[in-house]
Design an enzyme around this catalytic site. Structure first.
Site, short mmCIF file in Angstrom:
data_model
loop_
_atom_site.label_atom_id
_atom_site.label_comp_id
_atom_site.label_asym_id
_atom_site.label_seq_id
_atom_site.Cartn_x
_atom_site.Cartn_y
_atom_site.Cartn_z
N SER A 24 7.40 -92.40 -48.15
CA SER A 24 6.51 -91.46 -47.55
C SER A 24 6.45 -90.26 -48.30
O SER A 24 5.64 -89.39 -47.95
CB SER A 24 6.78 -91.30 -46.13
OG SER A 24 8.16 -90.67 -45.98
N ASN A 111 15.48 -88.86 -37.89
CA ASN A 111 14.35 -89.06 -36.61
C ASN A 111 14.09 -87.78 -36.10
O ASN A 111 12.95 -87.49 -35.82
CB ASN A 111 15.09 -90.02 -35.54
CG ASN A 111 15.55 -91.16 -36.20
OD1 ASN A 111 15.07 -91.52 -37.28
ND2 ASN A 111 16.08 -91.99 -35.53
N THR A 156 -34.34 -80.63 -23.14
CA THR A 156 -33.70 -81.54 -22.53
C THR A 156 -34.29 -82.83 -22.65
O THR A 156 -35.60 -82.87 -22.82
CB THR A 156 -33.32 -81.17 -20.97
OG1 THR A 156 -34.68 -81.32 -20.38
CG2 THR A 156 -32.76 -79.81 -20.78
N HIS A 157 -33.44 -83.89 -22.91
CA HIS A 157 -34.11 -85.27 -23.32
C HIS A 157 -34.98 -85.03 -24.70
O HIS A 157 -35.69 -85.92 -25.04
CB HIS A 157 -35.01 -85.79 -22.32
CG HIS A 157 -34.28 -85.74 -20.85
ND1 HIS A 157 -33.71 -87.01 -20.30
CD2 HIS A 157 -34.09 -84.68 -19.94
CE1 HIS A 157 -33.13 -86.61 -18.98
NE2 HIS A 157 -33.31 -85.21 -18.85
N SER A 278 -33.42 -83.95 -54.68
CA SER A 278 -33.42 -85.26 -54.76
C SER A 278 -33.69 -85.57 -56.05
O SER A 278 -34.32 -85.10 -56.80
CB SER A 278 -34.46 -86.18 -54.00
OG SER A 278 -35.11 -86.93 -54.16
N LYS A 284 -38.24 -82.31 -52.03
CA LYS A 284 -36.98 -82.66 -51.24
C LYS A 284 -36.17 -81.39 -51.32
O LYS A 284 -35.77 -80.87 -52.17
CB LYS A 284 -36.07 -83.88 -51.30
CG LYS A 284 -36.83 -84.95 -51.15
CD LYS A 284 -37.28 -85.24 -49.77
CE LYS A 284 -36.09 -85.57 -48.43
NZ LYS A 284 -35.68 -86.76 -48.52
N ASN A 286 -32.49 -81.04 -49.15
CA ASN A 286 -31.65 -82.01 -48.24
C ASN A 286 -30.48 -81.24 -47.81
O ASN A 286 -29.86 -80.44 -48.61
CB ASN A 286 -31.21 -83.26 -49.02
CG ASN A 286 -32.26 -84.14 -49.28
OD1 ASN A 286 -33.42 -84.17 -48.73
ND2 ASN A 286 -32.19 -84.93 -50.54
N GLU A 291 -25.03 -82.92 -43.49
CA GLU A 291 -24.73 -84.41 -43.03
C GLU A 291 -23.48 -84.83 -43.42
O GLU A 291 -23.18 -85.77 -42.50
CB GLU A 291 -25.80 -85.01 -44.07
CG GLU A 291 -27.30 -84.90 -43.68
CD GLU A 291 -28.17 -85.45 -44.93
OE1 GLU A 291 -28.55 -86.50 -44.74
OE2 GLU A 291 -28.59 -84.52 -45.70
N TYR A 318 13.08 -93.78 -31.88
CA TYR A 318 12.42 -93.92 -33.24
C TYR A 318 11.87 -95.43 -33.66
O TYR A 318 12.86 -96.06 -33.65
CB TYR A 318 13.26 -93.12 -34.21
CG TYR A 318 12.46 -93.11 -35.41
CD1 TYR A 318 11.27 -92.03 -35.91
CD2 TYR A 318 12.66 -94.18 -36.50
CE1 TYR A 318 10.60 -91.97 -37.03
CE2 TYR A 318 12.02 -93.92 -37.78
CZ TYR A 318 10.88 -93.24 -38.02
OH TYR A 318 10.36 -93.16 -39.06
N GLN A 323 5.90 -93.23 -38.89
CA GLN A 323 5.56 -92.45 -40.16
C GLN A 323 4.04 -92.56 -40.47
O GLN A 323 3.75 -91.91 -41.48
CB GLN A 323 6.37 -93.28 -41.38
CG GLN A 323 6.25 -92.91 -42.79
CD GLN A 323 7.28 -93.62 -43.56
OE1 GLN A 323 8.26 -93.24 -43.59
NE2 GLN A 323 6.72 -94.27 -44.54
N LYS A 326 1.71 -89.06 -40.12
CA LYS A 326 1.40 -87.97 -41.10
C LYS A 326 -0.11 -88.03 -41.84
O LYS A 326 -0.75 -87.06 -41.78
CB LYS A 326 2.40 -87.83 -41.97
CG LYS A 326 3.65 -87.15 -41.51
CD LYS A 326 5.05 -87.09 -42.41
CE LYS A 326 5.73 -88.38 -42.29
NZ LYS A 326 6.16 -88.57 -40.86
N1 ARG Z 1 9.89 -90.96 -43.32
C1 ARG Z 1 10.17 -91.01 -41.84
C2 ARG Z 1 9.17 -90.90 -40.96
O1 ARG Z 1 7.93 -90.17 -41.45
C3 ARG Z 1 11.23 -90.20 -41.65
C4 ARG Z 1 12.24 -90.59 -40.78
C5 ARG Z 1 12.84 -91.85 -41.07
N2 ARG Z 1 13.86 -92.23 -40.09
C6 ARG Z 1 14.58 -93.41 -40.27
N3 ARG Z 1 15.35 -94.00 -39.39
N4 ARG Z 1 13.98 -94.31 -41.03
O2 ARG Z 1 9.06 -91.25 -39.94
#
Ligand code: ARG
Length: 462
Positions: A24, A111, A156-157, A278, A284, A286, A291, A318, A323, A326
């Site tokens: 990660s 964790n 409205t509508h 465009s 145009k 735009n 958008e 956990y 993971q 993130k």
């Molecule tokens: N990279 C892990 C996460 O984002 C960190 C925690 C890892 N804990 C474990 N027991 N492998 O959750």
């Protein structure tokens, strides 16, 4: 073989395909600063508990500070083939100070570490989004001020409903964005609990003062339960929800101005700098930025739904699934940040065409005011509605509107109409006839604008 934080138990190195899959660090490096902050406080708590001696604690603190400084001055340095940001920081620490660095993780689990990192991250990043939200609210307030007493139809509508002040319409969007500001604040408050002391799941056996640790890290409380803490990402979901709803609001703003700056409405003019041309059609102009904001709302909502599905059905404790919190969270944050900037920039540079909005605000959409006129002269509302309905039908057939009626013609539909009807049935009179504080009455809108300015000046406490 490569050393991982957990290599001791294993005979062989992990399969590269499986290990790479679990890495990660490429995305959780964004938690670098928070990881070091959390570790500094943890080392201090261990020292106070008598688990680390002064020499080791001093070496760890010095090493972590140097790492923090290096990472801040050279963000690209925060990289490598480490499993995650926690492994990176620990590896750097041991490389700097040797064995003392190996004592930092005493009584602590990744964790809880990843949870504390994410909470610290949200606590410092949410205010930056709120600042951008305030800039967007300020752009609406400035436009509202510039709009003065200009009138426009409300819908409205998506059909003309009643006249309103243009400033009232603009402040309607500011009102929604202010709720987003509060919603982000709630997400921040939810993240405001210290998970350290939870260990891997059951708590820690070292006599760490969690209350003092919470205070040191700026948390107002400690989590209630270590098992819950190890798998709780509700605060991340709340953040994703707050972001999604804000994006929904931005998408509505975008839609309103895409329509209202188009040829069919021409209520506002988009600045050249807020538009693109465009490649084929020379005429145009735009509204690409709007958008894109509208389109990106889908992405934020996808992150919320996706992560809710990840959370669903996880067994207590956990699980590596977490993971997956993130990337959606970071992308939602980035998406909202750029969308708020784009919205504030586009809205800030809109030019109002008051003759177009004012022109569209008169005519048959004054029918409710005509009915109210009759009600003021004693006719029950239902009957008044019918009288005016018939009048509207006639005017539509004749291709005329209320303004074209002579007093005699008014009287043909009801003898309750007096000479004052012409003056009473105008868009300007219509907005003045609304009297509640949240209405489009010019005094109410003036007060709302002043209140918005106060909110902005007070750092938006509410
Ligand atoms: N990279 C892990 C996460 O984002 C960190 C925690 C890892 N804990 C474990 N027991 N492998 O959750």
């Amino acid at each position: 073989m490569t050393q991982h934080l957990w290599s001791g138990r294993f005979d062989s190195a992990p399969d590269p395909a499986a290990f790479d899959f679990g890495v990660s660090f490429p995305f959780d490096r964004r938690l670098f600063e928070d990881d070091v902050t959390g570790s500094l406080a943890w080392a201090d708590a261990l020292a106070r508990a008598g688990v680390l001696d002064a020499a080791d604690a001093g070496a760890i603190a010095g090493g972590l500070r140097a790492i923090l400084e290096q990472g801040r001055s050279d963000p690209a340095w925060v990289s490598g083939d480490d499993e995650d940001v926690h492994s990176f920081v620990e590896r750097q620490l041991v490389a700097r100070i040797g064995d003392a660095g190996r004592r930092l993780h005493t009584g602590r689990s990744r964790n809880e570490q990843v949870s504390v990192d994410l909470r610290l991250y949200l606590r410092r990043r949410i205010p930056l989004l709120q600042q951008k939200l305030r800039a967007a609210v300020a752009a609406f307030a400035d436009q509202a001020e510039r709009a003065g007493d200009a009138l426009m139809p409300s819908y409205t509508h998506m059909r003309r409903a009643m006249p309103v002040l243009v400033s009232h319409f603009l402040l309607s969007h500011a009102a929604a964005l202010r709720r987003d500001h509060a919603r982000l604040e709630h997400a921040r408050e939810e993240a405001d609990a210290l998970p350290l002391g939870s260990g891997a799941i059951a708590g820690t056996g070292y006599p760490v003062d969690t209350a003092a640790l919470a205070t040191a890290l700026g948390f107002s409380r400690v989590v209630l339960n270590s098992m819950d803490a190890s798998s709780d990402r509700d605060f991340a979901v709340s953040f994703l929800h707050a972001v999604s709803l804000c994006m929904v609001h931005l998408s509505r703003i975008a839609e309103d101005f895409i329509l209202m700056t188009g040829e069919e409405f021409s209520f506002f003019e988009l600045a050249d700098s807020s538009a693109t041309g465009s490649s084929m059609m020379p005429q145009k102009k735009n509204p690409d930025p709007l958008e894109l904001v509208r389109g990106k709302a889908g992405r934020a909502i996808g992150h919320l739904t996706g992560f809710l599905v990840t959370m669903k059905g996880l067994p207590t404790g956990y699980n590596k699934d977490l993971q997956e919190d993130k990337e959606p969270l970071f992308d939602a944050e980035d998406t909202l940040a750029v969308s708020l900037d784009a919205t504030a920039a586009v809205v800030g540079k809109l030019t109002l065409h008051p003759e177009r909005t004012g022109g569209a605000a008169s005519g048959l959409l004054l029918a409710t005011d005509v009915a109210d006129y009759l009600v003021a002269r004693g006719l029950p509302f239902r009957q008044a509605h019918e009288v005016v309905g018939a009048l509207v039908r006639r005017l539509l057939a004749e291709g005329r509107d209320f303004e074209a009626l002579s007093v005699a013609e008014w009287r043909e539909s009801s003898d309750l109409f007096g000479d004052d009807v012409k003056a009473k049935v105008t868009a300007a009179a219509s907005v003045r006839a609304r009297t509640t504080p949240q209405s489009t009455h010019p005094d109410a809108v003036g007060a709302a604008l002043a209140e918005t300015r106060t909110w902005l000046a007070q750092g938006s406490a509410v």
